[in-house]
Write an enzyme that holds these catalytic residues in place. Structure first.
Site, mmCIF file in Angstrom:
data_model
loop_
_atom_site.group_PDB
_atom_site.id
_atom_site.type_symbol
_atom_site.label_atom_id
_atom_site.label_comp_id
_atom_site.label_asym_id
_atom_site.label_seq_id
_atom_site.Cartn_x
_atom_site.Cartn_y
_atom_site.Cartn_z
ATOM 1 N N GLY A 1 2.261 2.864 10.893
ATOM 2 C CA GLY A 1 3.144 3.756 10.950
ATOM 3 C C GLY A 1 4.017 4.201 12.154
ATOM 4 O O GLY A 1 4.576 5.373 12.330
ATOM 5 N N ASN B 1 0.847 -1.146 -0.179
ATOM 6 C CA ASN B 1 0.173 -0.020 0.046
ATOM 7 C C ASN B 1 0.940 1.288 -0.154
ATOM 8 O O ASN B 1 1.464 1.742 1.018
ATOM 9 C CB ASN B 1 -0.937 0.073 1.128
ATOM 10 C CG ASN B 1 -1.731 1.089 1.349
ATOM 11 O OD1 ASN B 1 -1.820 1.899 0.307
ATOM 12 N ND2 ASN B 1 -2.401 1.413 2.355
ATOM 13 N N LYS C 1 -0.051 4.196 -0.444
ATOM 14 C CA LYS C 1 -0.716 5.263 0.268
ATOM 15 C C LYS C 1 -0.362 6.615 -0.588
ATOM 16 O O LYS C 1 -0.631 6.575 -1.932
ATOM 17 C CB LYS C 1 -0.155 5.758 1.645
ATOM 18 C CG LYS C 1 -0.219 4.583 2.306
ATOM 19 C CD LYS C 1 0.162 4.904 4.072
ATOM 20 C CE LYS C 1 -0.164 3.524 4.686
ATOM 21 N NZ LYS C 1 -0.305 3.522 6.216
ATOM 22 N N SER D 1 3.277 -1.567 10.579
ATOM 23 C CA SER D 1 4.762 -1.531 10.827
ATOM 24 C C SER D 1 5.191 -2.967 10.621
ATOM 25 O O SER D 1 6.324 -3.062 11.260
ATOM 26 C CB SER D 1 4.857 -1.084 12.297
ATOM 27 O OG SER D 1 4.138 0.165 12.556
ATOM 28 N N HIS E 1 -9.755 1.506 4.977
ATOM 29 C CA HIS E 1 -8.629 1.833 5.520
ATOM 30 C C HIS E 1 -8.583 2.886 6.616
ATOM 31 O O HIS E 1 -9.502 3.637 6.761
ATOM 32 C CB HIS E 1 -7.496 2.143 4.669
ATOM 33 C CG HIS E 1 -5.949 2.247 5.351
ATOM 34 N ND1 HIS E 1 -5.645 3.014 6.214
ATOM 35 C CD2 HIS E 1 -5.113 1.347 4.860
ATOM 36 C CE1 HIS E 1 -4.111 2.971 6.490
ATOM 37 N NE2 HIS E 1 -3.959 1.586 5.764
ATOM 38 N N GLU F 1 -5.455 -4.598 10.916
ATOM 39 C CA GLU F 1 -4.639 -3.253 10.983
ATOM 40 C C GLU F 1 -5.046 -2.751 12.285
ATOM 41 O O GLU F 1 -5.889 -1.701 12.309
ATOM 42 C CB GLU F 1 -4.670 -2.492 9.894
ATOM 43 C CG GLU F 1 -4.320 -3.077 8.456
ATOM 44 C CD GLU F 1 -3.631 -2.005 7.483
ATOM 45 O OE1 GLU F 1 -2.181 -2.207 7.267
ATOM 46 O OE2 GLU F 1 -4.279 -1.040 7.277
ATOM 47 N N GLU G 1 -7.145 5.259 7.850
ATOM 48 C CA GLU G 1 -6.849 6.724 7.213
ATOM 49 C C GLU G 1 -7.858 7.095 6.588
ATOM 50 O O GLU G 1 -8.187 8.417 6.661
ATOM 51 C CB GLU G 1 -5.505 6.594 6.509
ATOM 52 C CG GLU G 1 -4.326 6.387 7.343
ATOM 53 C CD GLU G 1 -2.982 5.649 6.597
ATOM 54 O OE1 GLU G 1 -3.059 5.508 5.402
ATOM 55 O OE2 GLU G 1 -2.150 5.391 7.320
HETATM 56 P P1 13P Z 1 2.605 0.884 7.772
HETATM 57 O O1 13P Z 1 3.318 -0.312 7.039
HETATM 58 O O2 13P Z 1 3.625 1.871 7.345
HETATM 59 O O3 13P Z 1 2.766 0.859 9.181
HETATM 60 O O4 13P Z 1 1.180 1.193 7.116
HETATM 61 C C1 13P Z 1 0.497 0.013 7.479
HETATM 62 C C2 13P Z 1 -0.801 0.340 6.580
HETATM 63 O O5 13P Z 1 -1.351 1.336 6.727
HETATM 64 C C3 13P Z 1 -0.808 -0.571 5.205
HETATM 65 O O6 13P Z 1 -2.342 -0.383 4.687
#
Ligand code: 13P
Length: 245
Positions: free
Chosen positions: A169, A6, A8, A206, A94, A163, A96
């Site tokens: 992150g 991903n 982002k 992470s 997600h 997640e 976010e």
């Molecule tokens: P990170 O691996 O940067 O923590 O992000 C995870 C994530 O949100 C994948 O969708």
């Protein structure tokens, strides 16, 4: 095992170069049971598709509109548009996007449209830090699953990505016994409440080449949804290698 990158809101045309190594790697390991899926930002979907069309790598998007087909929705992309451009997968729910106001109802509508359109859905769920502290993780996960998948004929087209929000992150990952418990709980809900025979559950948050061996030790995990560490080819390949070899 699924390995989903991903990206982002990162990446430009220059970053496509990092795919070369991953394509080579995927070709070399084509007999192994691995599914590598790249979810770049919308602006790169077309270029990614051109690059990976004859490879063992699949294309996915990071979100879409709930409306199945075209329509007057400024700034949005429909599931059909994603399908037309060659996407096979789409990430829905997600954290976010939930944080930006996406509701369970919208998520449910999006999943319905995506399934109708023949896209595979990577459906994200997970508890926040305060929910974890209040010890209501199971309740939250069950709620997200049952409302998100309400009246959806579950098929093997839906993959759950667990997640934990506090892990995204931050460099923090759940304790292994907690992760094991949560993954098993998710599978139990999918089997019992939604009558899914063989649900697939991925972990995200992470994930990196250092912690992936530990994470891999959880038997119920069917793969990883990787954010930051997926942007560098070497890190992403390392994650795959350490899981399968
Ligand atoms: P990170 O691996 O940067 O923590 O992000 C995870 C994530 O949100 C994948 O969708």
């Amino acid at each position: 095992m699924y390995f989903i990158a991903n990206w982002k809101m990162y990446g430009d045309l220059k970053s496509l170069k990092s795919l070369d190594k991953v394509i080579k790697f995927a070709n070399y390991h084509k007999r192994k049971k691995i599914m590598i899926i790249y979810c770049p930002p919308y602006t790169l979907l077309h270029s990614f598709q051109n690059k990976i069309k004859k490879t063992k790598i699949f294309l996915g998007a990071q979100n879409c509109h709930a409306e199945l087909s075209d329509g007057p929705f400024t700034g949005s992309i429909s599931p059909k548009m994603l399908k037309r451009i060659g996407s096979k997968y789409v990430i829905i729910g997600h954290s976010e996007n939930r944080f930006e106001g996406e509701t369970d109802l919208q998520i449910n509508k999006k999943i319905k449209s995506c399934i109708k359109c023949g896209l595979n859905v990577i459906f994200c769920i997970g508890e926040t830090h305060s929910q974890k502290k209040k010890k209501i993780t199971s309740q939250i996960l069950k709620n997200q699953i049952t409302t998100g998948l309400k009246k959806i004929k579950f098929s093997n087209k839906i993959i759950i990505a667990y997640e934990p929000v506090w892990s995204i992150g931050t460099g923090l990952i759940p304790k292994l016994y907690e992760l094991d418990k949560n993954v098993n709980f998710i599978k139990k809900v999918l089997k019992k409440n939604l009558k899914i025979k063989n649900p697939k559950v991925l972990y995200g948050g992470s994930v990196n080449p250092k912690n992936v061996k530990n994470l891999r030790s959880i038997a119920g995990i069917d793969g990883f949804l990787v954010g930051g560490a997926s942007q560098k080819a070497n890190n992403f390949i390392d994650i795959v290698k350490k899981t399968i070899i």
